[in-house]
Design an enzyme around this catalytic site. Structure first.
Site, PDB file in Angstrom:
ATOM      1  N   GLY A 239      29.416  48.328  39.335  1.00  0.00           N
ATOM      2  CA  GLY A 239      30.092  47.774  40.301  1.00  0.00           C
ATOM      3  C   GLY A 239      29.543  46.832  41.497  1.00  0.00           C
ATOM      4  O   GLY A 239      30.138  46.292  42.229  1.00  0.00           O
ATOM      5  N   GLU A 273      25.482  51.785  35.610  1.00  0.00           N
ATOM      6  CA  GLU A 273      26.008  51.134  34.591  1.00  0.00           C
ATOM      7  C   GLU A 273      26.445  49.894  34.983  1.00  0.00           C
ATOM      8  O   GLU A 273      27.529  49.364  35.146  1.00  0.00           O
ATOM      9  CB  GLU A 273      27.378  51.789  34.118  1.00  0.00           C
ATOM     10  CG  GLU A 273      27.360  53.235  33.684  1.00  0.00           C
ATOM     11  CD  GLU A 273      28.774  54.170  33.499  1.00  0.00           C
ATOM     12  OE1 GLU A 273      28.568  55.021  32.677  1.00  0.00           O
ATOM     13  OE2 GLU A 273      29.528  53.722  34.327  1.00  0.00           O
ATOM     14  N   GLY A 275      27.290  45.848  35.128  1.00  0.00           N
ATOM     15  CA  GLY A 275      27.515  44.631  34.094  1.00  0.00           C
ATOM     16  C   GLY A 275      27.391  43.538  34.750  1.00  0.00           C
ATOM     17  O   GLY A 275      26.508  42.722  34.349  1.00  0.00           O
ATOM     18  N   ARG A 276      28.281  43.277  35.677  1.00  0.00           N
ATOM     19  CA  ARG A 276      28.397  41.908  36.276  1.00  0.00           C
ATOM     20  C   ARG A 276      27.269  41.690  36.956  1.00  0.00           C
ATOM     21  O   ARG A 276      26.700  40.343  36.894  1.00  0.00           O
ATOM     22  CB  ARG A 276      29.693  42.046  37.545  1.00  0.00           C
ATOM     23  CG  ARG A 276      29.929  40.830  38.178  1.00  0.00           C
ATOM     24  CD  ARG A 276      30.876  40.950  39.520  1.00  0.00           C
ATOM     25  NE  ARG A 276      31.963  42.093  38.967  1.00  0.00           N
ATOM     26  CZ  ARG A 276      33.090  41.633  38.500  1.00  0.00           C
ATOM     27  NH1 ARG A 276      33.481  40.335  38.362  1.00  0.00           N
ATOM     28  NH2 ARG A 276      33.994  42.375  38.095  1.00  0.00           N
ATOM     29  N   ARG A 312      39.468  34.752  33.997  1.00  0.00           N
ATOM     30  CA  ARG A 312      39.328  35.368  35.282  1.00  0.00           C
ATOM     31  C   ARG A 312      40.149  34.574  36.412  1.00  0.00           C
ATOM     32  O   ARG A 312      41.023  35.444  37.139  1.00  0.00           O
ATOM     33  CB  ARG A 312      37.964  35.685  35.647  1.00  0.00           C
ATOM     34  CG  ARG A 312      36.937  36.462  34.844  1.00  0.00           C
ATOM     35  CD  ARG A 312      35.732  36.791  35.306  1.00  0.00           C
ATOM     36  NE  ARG A 312      35.766  37.736  36.513  1.00  0.00           N
ATOM     37  CZ  ARG A 312      35.624  37.322  37.649  1.00  0.00           C
ATOM     38  NH1 ARG A 312      35.233  36.169  38.192  1.00  0.00           N
ATOM     39  NH2 ARG A 312      35.643  38.129  38.796  1.00  0.00           N
ATOM     40  N   TYR A 316      42.869  37.467  37.689  1.00  0.00           N
ATOM     41  CA  TYR A 316      42.577  37.961  39.109  1.00  0.00           C
ATOM     42  C   TYR A 316      42.492  37.077  40.181  1.00  0.00           C
ATOM     43  O   TYR A 316      42.041  37.280  41.307  1.00  0.00           O
ATOM     44  CB  TYR A 316      40.727  38.215  39.135  1.00  0.00           C
ATOM     45  CG  TYR A 316      40.630  39.403  38.051  1.00  0.00           C
ATOM     46  CD1 TYR A 316      41.187  40.689  37.932  1.00  0.00           C
ATOM     47  CD2 TYR A 316      39.561  39.230  37.222  1.00  0.00           C
ATOM     48  CE1 TYR A 316      40.781  41.487  36.819  1.00  0.00           C
ATOM     49  CE2 TYR A 316      39.175  40.043  36.294  1.00  0.00           C
ATOM     50  CZ  TYR A 316      39.952  41.313  36.081  1.00  0.00           C
ATOM     51  OH  TYR A 316      39.214  41.937  35.039  1.00  0.00           O
ATOM     52  N   CYS A 355      48.975  25.588  27.109  1.00  0.00           N
ATOM     53  CA  CYS A 355      50.533  25.435  27.387  1.00  0.00           C
ATOM     54  C   CYS A 355      50.910  26.695  28.520  1.00  0.00           C
ATOM     55  O   CYS A 355      51.807  27.457  28.112  1.00  0.00           O
ATOM     56  CB  CYS A 355      51.277  25.245  26.207  1.00  0.00           C
ATOM     57  SG  CYS A 355      50.781  23.778  25.297  1.00  0.00           S
ATOM     58  N   GLU A 356      50.492  26.945  29.600  1.00  0.00           N
ATOM     59  CA  GLU A 356      50.688  27.717  30.458  1.00  0.00           C
ATOM     60  C   GLU A 356      50.246  27.156  31.888  1.00  0.00           C
ATOM     61  O   GLU A 356      49.122  26.797  32.032  1.00  0.00           O
ATOM     62  CB  GLU A 356      49.748  29.143  30.165  1.00  0.00           C
ATOM     63  CG  GLU A 356      49.939  29.863  29.030  1.00  0.00           C
ATOM     64  CD  GLU A 356      51.151  30.801  28.945  1.00  0.00           C
ATOM     65  OE1 GLU A 356      51.613  31.002  29.964  1.00  0.00           O
ATOM     66  OE2 GLU A 356      51.402  31.096  27.778  1.00  0.00           O
ATOM     67  N   TYR A 384      32.279  39.088  32.067  1.00  0.00           N
ATOM     68  CA  TYR A 384      33.817  39.207  31.680  1.00  0.00           C
ATOM     69  C   TYR A 384      34.427  37.594  31.609  1.00  0.00           C
ATOM     70  O   TYR A 384      35.333  37.144  32.031  1.00  0.00           O
ATOM     71  CB  TYR A 384      34.591  39.959  33.285  1.00  0.00           C
ATOM     72  CG  TYR A 384      33.812  41.223  33.519  1.00  0.00           C
ATOM     73  CD1 TYR A 384      34.326  42.085  32.778  1.00  0.00           C
ATOM     74  CD2 TYR A 384      33.090  41.227  34.479  1.00  0.00           C
ATOM     75  CE1 TYR A 384      33.895  43.460  32.875  1.00  0.00           C
ATOM     76  CE2 TYR A 384      32.703  42.736  34.812  1.00  0.00           C
ATOM     77  CZ  TYR A 384      32.890  43.503  33.971  1.00  0.00           C
ATOM     78  OH  TYR A 384      32.378  44.695  34.004  1.00  0.00           O
TER      79      TYR A 384
HETATM   80  C1  LIG Z   1      33.381  48.126  34.004  1.00  0.00           C
HETATM   81  C2  LIG Z   1      32.736  49.471  34.070  1.00  0.00           C
HETATM   82  C3  LIG Z   1      31.270  49.080  34.414  1.00  0.00           C
HETATM   83  C4  LIG Z   1      30.485  48.231  35.032  1.00  0.00           C
HETATM   84  O1  LIG Z   1      31.239  47.557  36.105  1.00  0.00           O
HETATM   85  P1  LIG Z   1      30.412  46.141  36.956  1.00  0.00           P
HETATM   86  O2  LIG Z   1      31.353  45.852  38.142  1.00  0.00           O
HETATM   87  O3  LIG Z   1      30.412  45.041  35.870  1.00  0.00           O
HETATM   88  O4  LIG Z   1      28.987  46.461  37.115  1.00  0.00           O
HETATM   89  C5  LIG Z   1      30.521  50.323  34.650  1.00  0.00           C
HETATM   90  N1  LIG Z   1      31.009  51.685  34.345  1.00  0.00           N
HETATM   91  C6  LIG Z   1      32.447  51.591  34.195  1.00  0.00           C
HETATM   92  C7  LIG Z   1      32.947  52.971  33.882  1.00  0.00           C
HETATM   93  C8  LIG Z   1      33.244  50.631  33.879  1.00  0.00           C
HETATM   94  O5  LIG Z   1      34.471  50.897  33.649  1.00  0.00           O
END
Ligand SMILES: *Cc1c(COP(=O)(O)O)cnc(C)c1O
Length: 427
Positions: A239, A273, A275-276, A312, A316, A355-356, A384
């Site tokens: 997150g 965890e 990601g982004r 995205r 969003y 076409c959207e 993403y």
């Molecule tokens: C999506 C997700 C992440 C990664 O979130 P980021 O915002 O990309 O860091 C980590 N854990 C869980 C359970 C998720 O669903």
């Protein structure tokens, strides 16, 4: 590190001119900086060093095998949310014992696949799922390691689509329910509860939501241990926010300062965890201008990259900086302050050929004059982006390039039209 810099009037990814890659590999094209990905991974490993962290890269943010292999080489674990993602991790040589399996809808075959592979733990999101994991593990004669995913009920102050840690969320269990369920785990000999998991949302730019969540987590871990559960892991989820416009998110060090005291107090190893924050600003999507046109007072730039490549903005309403790969003389690098007037620009809508009406990357965006053939970079597209790409309008998905220093490697070739119809033929 910002891997995407203008040298003279040309955009570079590390030491490789982006225009050269577009020339060689065509557009739309994703370009990633491997060095930036590795640097962020290392930063995370360092800022949490005191609690022996396991960084589990969230594969759903970017699942390209080339990127997973690179992360693995620098000691990354993985966070997967499907059997398909687990398959990718194993293909990339990832260690299942450093892989956590999350997601609200794990099927029995996926659970069996993960037990077979030997994942570090399951993040459990409901009582029914707990029963399924217990049943599948028992039928295999195995003991499945689990962590309950708990909703600390804090407001992450992010987009409503990316908030996940509040009471009324489809994700996880509220604290009371988690305690009730934890009491039943003792009766299930095919389960062992070795961790506690939280993931409060995505694109979180302030540290307070984490601090509040950890405070609740530490208390809960105490209660779980009193019940006799051998809680060794505090999984704080992902997150961490990134700058889409400029430096809007706090540095990783500050998140760590908010999170660390609680983890130390709980005497746990930390799993995270992200990601982004690892992949997001390490990737751009490059498109080529096909047409420019005017409708009423609106000016449009139609490029060959579209919502099927990066959804995205449509999904969003997210903001991505967009700027020419080759900047006209007199114009600076892409602005970081979009409130101020930007000389030499006019507002334009950047759209794709689909076409959207939702097929736009930006509306009324200040851009310099553009012509057919010009290249546009859409920044912060490394997370993403490609993972959500589709073949809508029967468009082959983009190619992907991984850059390290002055080396550029094709890590996914462009799909062919024959591949797009292959699963429908010869039936
Ligand atoms: C999506 C997700 C992440 C990664 O979130 P980021 O915002 O990309 O860091 C980590 N854990 C869980 C359970 C998720 O669903």
């Amino acid at each position: 590190m910002d891997a995407f810099q203008y040298r003279g009037n040309e955009l570079y990814c590390e030491d490789v001119p982006v225009a050269k890659l577009a020339e060689e590999f065509g557009t739309p094209l994703y370009v990633y900086s491997g060095s930036m990905i590795v640097e962020t991974l290392k930063t995370l490993q360092e800022v949490y060093a005191e609690v022996d962290p396991l960084v589990c890269f969230s594969v759903k943010a970017n699942s390209n095998l080339g990127i997973l292999r690179l992360l693995k080489a620098y000691g990354s674990g993985f966070d997967v949310v499907s059997g398909g993602e687990l398959f990718r991790v194993l293909k990339a040589g990832g260690d299942p014992a450093q892989t956590v399996f999350a997601g609200v809808g794990k099927s029995d075959p996926e659970i069996a696949q993960a037990i077979e592979a030997g994942v570090l733990m399951f993040n459990v999101e409901s009582e029914a799922e707990l029963d399924s994991i217990a049943r599948v593990a028992a039928s295999m004669g195995r003991v499945a390691p689990i962590a309950l995913r708990v909703n600390p009920d804090v407001d992450p102050k992010t987009h409503r689509y990316t908030a996940t840690g509040q009471k009324e969320s489809k994700f996880g269990l509220d604290i009371d329910r988690a305690l009730r369920i934890a009491a039943t785990v003792k009766d299930k000999p095919s389960l062992t509860m070795i961790g506690m998991h939280m993931h409060i949302g995505s694109q979180i730019t302030t540290v307070e939501p984490y601090a509040k969540a950890v405070a609740k987590g530490v208390e809960l871990i105490g209660q779980l241990r009193e019940m006799g559960h051998p809680i060794a892991w505090y999984n704080m989820g992902g997150g961490y926010g990134i700058g889409y416009k400029g430096p809007e998110a706090k540095p990783l060090k500050e998140f760590a300062a908010a999170i660390l005291p609680g983890i130390k107090a709980a005497g746990c190893r930390l799993a995270i965890e992200p990601g982004r924050v690892i992949a997001g600003n390490a990737g751009v999507l490059v498109g080529r201008v096909l047409y420019t046109k005017q409708s009423g007072d609106k000016r449009f730039v139609i490029q060959d990259a579209a919502m099927n490549d990066l959804i995205r903005p449509a999904l969003y309403e997210s903001f991505h900086r967009i700027w020419p790969v080759t900047v006209p003389p007199g114009l600076p690098a892409p602005p970081t302050d979009y409130e101020a007037a930007i000389p030499g620009t006019e507002p334009r809508d950047v759209v794709g050929p689909i076409c959207e009406s939702g097929d736009f990357f930006a509306k009324d965006r200040p851009l310099p004059p553009l012509d057919r053939g010009d290249l546009l970079a859409t920044f912060s597209a490394g997370a993403y982006g490609m993972v959500m790409a589709s073949n809508y309008n029967t468009r082959p998905r983009a190619a992907e390039i991984l850059v390290e220093g002055d080396q550029a490697r094709l890590v996914r070739r462009r799909e062919t039209l024959d591949e797009l119809v292959a699963a429908e033929e010869g039936l």
